[in-house]
Motif scaffolding. Structure first.
Motif, short mmCIF file in Angstrom:
data_model
loop_
_atom_site.label_atom_id
_atom_site.label_comp_id
_atom_site.label_asym_id
_atom_site.label_seq_id
_atom_site.Cartn_x
_atom_site.Cartn_y
_atom_site.Cartn_z
N GLU A 89 13.60 8.27 9.36
CA GLU A 89 14.21 9.21 10.10
C GLU A 89 14.89 8.56 11.42
OE1 GLU A 89 12.29 12.48 13.09
OE2 GLU A 89 12.03 13.00 11.03
N PHE A 90 16.09 9.05 11.80
CA PHE A 90 16.78 8.30 12.76
C PHE A 90 17.02 9.31 13.92
CE2 PHE A 90 18.19 6.52 8.77
CZ PHE A 90 18.38 5.38 8.79
N VAL A 91 17.13 8.76 15.15
CA VAL A 91 17.05 9.54 16.13
C VAL A 91 17.69 8.54 17.34
CG1 VAL A 91 15.04 9.28 17.11
CG2 VAL A 91 16.05 11.34 17.84
N GLY A 92 18.77 9.46 18.11
CA GLY A 92 18.90 8.72 19.48
C GLY A 92 17.98 8.53 20.49
N ALA A 93 18.01 7.42 21.30
CA ALA A 93 16.85 7.22 22.34
C ALA A 93 16.86 8.30 23.33
CB ALA A 93 17.06 6.11 23.18
N ARG A 94 16.15 9.15 23.90
CA ARG A 94 16.33 10.17 24.78
C ARG A 94 15.15 10.38 25.84
NH1 ARG A 94 15.09 14.64 19.87
NH2 ARG A 94 12.91 13.82 19.24
N ARG A 95 15.44 10.99 26.77
CA ARG A 95 14.42 11.51 27.66
C ARG A 95 14.13 12.83 27.68
NH1 ARG A 95 18.55 10.53 31.75
NH2 ARG A 95 17.71 8.47 32.14
N GLU A 96 12.80 13.34 27.97
CA GLU A 96 12.50 14.75 27.87
C GLU A 96 12.05 15.32 29.07
OE1 GLU A 96 9.72 14.51 24.80
OE2 GLU A 96 10.95 14.46 22.96
#
Length: 472
Positions: A89-96
């Motif tokens: 699974e791939f995801v871009g770095a993020r803040r929440e």
């Protein structure tokens, strides 16, 4: 700089090559890294890049020889592909950021540090670099490696914030502690107790999913004790908490049915990985609080708790969003029958009693026997030993009767159709009475489940009821 060897598989080098081509920092992160360190098997790889995770997934798929399809989840900003036995699974770095009434965050692009900050526990905030100049290097901003070595579950940031943002993490903390046999760090533990009411915003399905993972652990009682101590169990499964405690009258006390239930659950877990058999262990005494009585003559009794418990099973399954299908019916059957084999230990074991048990348990007799063996608990080891030895005799007797009468999934050879045809009847009460009488006669050993004997018995019963034979 500490480095770790990734598994020997082309997928990691292909991801590294795709990331270099797109010029994005990329890392394997989270549970996969934790499991490499713990030497636990894992085939689910989470990849974080400082950039477009979906574009990276497409590039990786294009570089793999078999060009696997990429599944894109636009709402979550993630993409997934399969490479041999691996799921990536791939995801871009993020803040929440979170609102108080929801565990669904508002998400925006962020740095690797932002992405690590949003992780639930330090042991899940580890990364391994896939970048050319640092391939294999461990990323450990919160001493997750140290917490793995210390066997500690701890949040990377303030635990009150972590659990307020996403209350399901409280269940996950207990689940990981149970699965890994780790302790929960004191501040993190206290924060679960402080924030337990927040669990109300989590769906029953998500809570039960975590609860099932706790139940499937090697020693599930550990997780239930943590749930009880933090106060979560009272909120998510109050009927189980009602089992807790000992009442004493005139010096007579009953056992603590909560801890007895946990011991039965652990006993079952030693011999079976069947989730539903473990649920039967959890629910086998669930009606004891409702049926508890005290009298001077016999002391504490729980008469009928097995029948009452069986009636409670569908309601409990519905409340917990467990499936109302054959799994529920299996648990219900075992709860209803769980005293029957143990009762045979106390009495002289007759073939008739064994036949009835085999008939009622049917295909689930082996699982019932596992549950009943597990239910033999006492602080008196000699008493347990004696019961288990007697219980073995019941098992031998059951095997003998089973081999002779073949009563597992038993059905009388005389069917309802034969009864109706013989006496010229339509579906009616009379047909049911004859069928029931036939079943009882076979189970009592008065006749064998063979056509000639059973047919003759049917004719006799029909004549007693004033029925006329129209076709023999």
């Amino acid at each position: 700089m500490q480095t770790f060897s990734l598994p020997e598989h082309r997928i990691f080098r292909v991801i590294a090559a795709a990331a270099a081509h797109l010029q994005v920092e990329t890392y394997v992160i989270g549970g996969f890294v934790r499991d490499i360190i713990l030497k636990r098997p894992s085939k689910d790889i989470d990849v974080v890049c400082v950039g477009d995770g979906m574009a990276l997934a497409q590039k990786v798929a294009g570089l793999l020889p078999d060009k696997p399809p990429v599944t894109v989840f636009k709402n979550f900003g993630t993409a997934m592909l399969r490479a041999d036995e691996w799921e990536v699974e791939f995801v871009g770095a993020r803040r929440e950021s979170y609102r108080s009434d929801s565990r669904k965050p508002e998400v925006e692009a962020g740095t690797l540090r932002d992405d690590l900050n949003r992780r639930d526990f330090t042991i899940n905030a580890l990364g391994i670099s896939l970048n050319p100049n640092s391939y294999g290097a461990l990323i450990d901003e919160f001493d997750g490696l140290g917490d793995i070595r210390r066997k500690i579950i701890k949040t990377p940031l303030n635990p009150d914030v972590t659990f307020t943002d996403d209350p399901l993490r409280m269940m996950r903390a207990i689940r990981f502690a149970t699965q890994l046999n780790f302790d929960i760090e004191p501040d993190t533990f206290d924060a679960i107790a402080r924030n337990k009411e927040r669990i109300a915003i989590i769906s029953k399905e998500r809570i039960t999913d975590e609860l099932n993972k706790i139940i499937l652990a090697a020693i599930p009682s550990y997780g239930f004790k943590l749930l009880y101590q933090t106060g979560l169990l009272e909120l998510i499964f109050p009927k189980m908490v009602a089992l807790h405690g000992v009442e004493t009258i005139n010096g007579n006390s009953h056992k603590d049915n909560f801890y007895h239930t946990l011991q039965v659950l652990d006993n079952v877990a030693k011999t079976s990985n069947d989730l539903w058999l473990r649920w039967a262990a959890i629910l086998h005494d669930i009606a004891k609080p409702e049926t508890k009585r005290y009298s001077e003559k016999v002391g504490w009794t729980f008469h009928g708790h097995e029948d009452r418990g069986a009636r409670l099973v569908p309601k409990i399954f519905a409340e917990l969003k467990l499936p109302l299908n054959e799994h529920m019916r299996f648990v219900q059957k075992l709860v209803k029958l769980h005293l029957r084999p143990i009762a045979l230990v106390k009495d002289s074991v007759t073939d008739s009693a064994v036949r009835r048990l085999l008939y009622e348990a049917g295909a689930d007799i082996d699982e019932l026997m596992v549950l009943c063996n597990a239910d033999i608990t006492s602080k008196d080891h000699n008493k347990v030993k004696k019961y288990l030895q007697n219980f073995k005799k019941v098992g031998v007797k059951m095997k003998q009767v089973e081999e002779t009468d073949q009563l597992r999934n038993f059905q009388p050879v005389i069917t309802g159709e034969i009864i109706m045809e013989t006496f010229g009847l339509k579906p009616s009460r009379e047909v049911g009475i004859i069928k029931e009488s036939l079943t009882e006669a076979i189970l009592d050993g008065h006749i064998k489940n063979e056509y000639e004997q059973a047919f003759a018995y049917m004719l006799q019963k029909g004549q007693e009821m004033g029925l006329v034979v129209v076709k023999e």
